[in-house]
Design an enzyme around this catalytic site. Structure first.
Site, PDB file in Angstrom:
ATOM      1  N   ASP A   1      29.564  68.652  39.472  1.00 14.13           N
ATOM      2  CA  ASP A   1      31.015  68.817  39.288  1.00 14.13           C
ATOM      3  C   ASP A   1      31.526  70.084  40.437  1.00 14.13           C
ATOM      4  O   ASP A   1      30.501  71.071  40.380  1.00 14.13           O
ATOM      5  CB  ASP A   1      31.678  68.734  38.136  1.00 14.13           C
ATOM      6  CG  ASP A   1      33.073  68.671  38.167  1.00 14.13           C
ATOM      7  OD1 ASP A   1      33.477  68.306  39.144  1.00 14.13           O
ATOM      8  OD2 ASP A   1      33.789  69.146  37.229  1.00 14.13           O
TER       9      ASP A   1
ATOM     10  N   ASN B   1      36.293  57.538  39.195  1.00 16.85           N
ATOM     11  CA  ASN B   1      36.651  57.993  40.582  1.00 16.85           C
ATOM     12  C   ASN B   1      37.043  57.015  41.476  1.00 16.85           C
ATOM     13  O   ASN B   1      37.782  57.576  42.632  1.00 16.85           O
ATOM     14  CB  ASN B   1      35.141  58.638  41.236  1.00 16.85           C
ATOM     15  CG  ASN B   1      34.488  59.886  40.898  1.00 16.85           C
ATOM     16  OD1 ASN B   1      33.400  60.056  40.770  1.00 16.85           O
ATOM     17  ND2 ASN B   1      35.392  60.642  40.247  1.00 16.85           N
TER      18      ASN B   1
HETATM   19  C1  FPP Z   1      32.669  65.918  41.692  1.00 17.90           C
HETATM   20  O1  FPP Z   1      33.231  66.837  42.332  1.00 17.90           O
HETATM   21  C2  FPP Z   1      31.596  65.239  42.524  1.00 17.90           C
HETATM   22  C3  FPP Z   1      32.133  64.049  42.739  1.00 17.90           C
HETATM   23  C4  FPP Z   1      33.077  63.106  42.495  1.00 17.90           C
HETATM   24  C5  FPP Z   1      30.690  63.227  43.981  1.00 17.90           C
HETATM   25  C6  FPP Z   1      29.488  63.822  43.781  1.00 17.90           C
HETATM   26  C7  FPP Z   1      28.845  63.550  45.125  1.00 17.90           C
HETATM   27  C8  FPP Z   1      28.050  64.086  45.825  1.00 17.90           C
HETATM   28  C9  FPP Z   1      27.275  65.458  45.250  1.00 17.90           C
HETATM   29  C10 FPP Z   1      27.506  63.620  47.261  1.00 17.90           C
HETATM   30  C11 FPP Z   1      27.109  62.333  47.244  1.00 17.90           C
HETATM   31  C12 FPP Z   1      25.983  61.871  46.402  1.00 17.90           C
HETATM   32  C13 FPP Z   1      25.261  60.830  46.832  1.00 17.90           C
HETATM   33  C14 FPP Z   1      23.974  60.523  45.878  1.00 17.90           C
HETATM   34  C15 FPP Z   1      25.340  60.184  48.002  1.00 17.90           C
HETATM   35  P1  FPP Z   1      34.836  66.850  42.498  1.00 17.90           P
HETATM   36  O2  FPP Z   1      35.376  66.138  43.644  1.00 17.90           O
HETATM   37  O3  FPP Z   1      35.336  66.493  41.194  1.00 17.90           O
HETATM   38  O4  FPP Z   1      35.007  68.522  42.483  1.00 17.90           O
HETATM   39  P2  FPP Z   1      36.323  69.225  41.866  1.00 17.90           P
HETATM   40  O5  FPP Z   1      36.248  68.993  40.457  1.00 17.90           O
HETATM   41  O6  FPP Z   1      36.167  70.835  42.329  1.00 17.90           O
HETATM   42  O7  FPP Z   1      37.727  68.666  42.593  1.00 17.90           O
END
Ligand code: FPP
Length: 229
Positions: A14, A62
């Protein structure tokens, strides 16, 4: 000092969005940076003899993000699969997915099928990507299988066989980056006795030193599974 056995580490990655915001970049750059972080963390875990690594990369929730962000994440997954296919085979890492993969674009499904093919080798570790995954969705899916088969009595061991994770040990340690202290529908069944490690570091800033910190913290936990030691 107590040293616990550890086989399976699962991570809620996250903080990509906040990382991007802090750097005045679009959210996509945070996800890209987050993706770039995966090899360093996975390598460090494998160096520390972890056999199973599960990464929460895309939750069922998501899907409610803007279409553009979802497409960006799908594109990143495709990019990652193209990039890592050879490397994971060379390093004897088995790749697998948990989640509702069947609802993804067809090209992506084909790519996932190609990359997750098993070869007749002894794997050193398994990397499990949770994509379009939700713990409640997984449990409901299992219950629906039971209903279909007219089964009305089942024990825990039998139920586990109906989950995506059948055959994989439950996570010993769940790491969540990004400062929030919650499970967010991740591995709900499997986390019953997992140790939790929360860090305020945003995922793109999480590095191999942080992996060691989390593993060391885990080693000293008292895991009594509700019993008296
Ligand atoms: C959460 O951060 C992260 C995600 C929803 C996506 C995680 C994806 C990756 C690390 C890259 C892709 C991975 C692969 C395996 C292809 P957030 O967007 O919720 O962050 P925030 O809470 O700061 O808004």
């Amino acid at each position: 000092m107590k040293i616990n056995d550890i086989n399976h580490v699962a991570i809620i990655m996250d903080g990509n969005g906040r990382w991007a915001e802090q750097h005045n970049l679009p959210r996509f750059s945070g996800h890209k940076k987050g993706l770039d972080k995966i090899p360093e963390v996975v390598k460090e875990l494998i160096n520390n003899k972890i056999k199973y690594i599960t990464l929460f990369a895309f939750s069922t929730e998501n899907n409610f993000r803007p279409q553009e962000e979802k497409e960006n994440l799908h594109n990143l997954l495709e990019f990652a699969l193209n990039k890592i296919t050879k490397e994971i085979r060379k390093n004897k890492i088995k790749l697998s997915f948990i989640g509702e993969i069947e609802h993804l674009p067809k090209v992506l499904i084909r790519k996932i099928e190609n990359t997750t093919k098993s070869y007749d080798i002894n794997y050193d570790a398994e990397l499990i990507i949770a994509w379009n995954y939700g713990g409640r969705q997984e449990i409901i899916k299992a219950v629906n299988k039971l209903i279909k088969q007219n089964i009305n009595n089942i024990n825990e061991k039998q139920f586990e066989k109906l989950l995506y994770t059948t055959g994989t040990p439950n996570p010993d340690l769940i790491i969540r980056t990004g400062g929030q202290k919650r499970i967010s529908n991740f591995l709900l069944w499997q986390s019953a006795y997992s140790e939790m490690y929360f860090t305020s570091k945003l995922w793109p800033d999480f590095n191999k030193k942080d992996v060691i910190k989390a593993l060391n913290d885990f080693k000293n936990r008292n895991r009594n599974y509700g019993k008296i030691n």
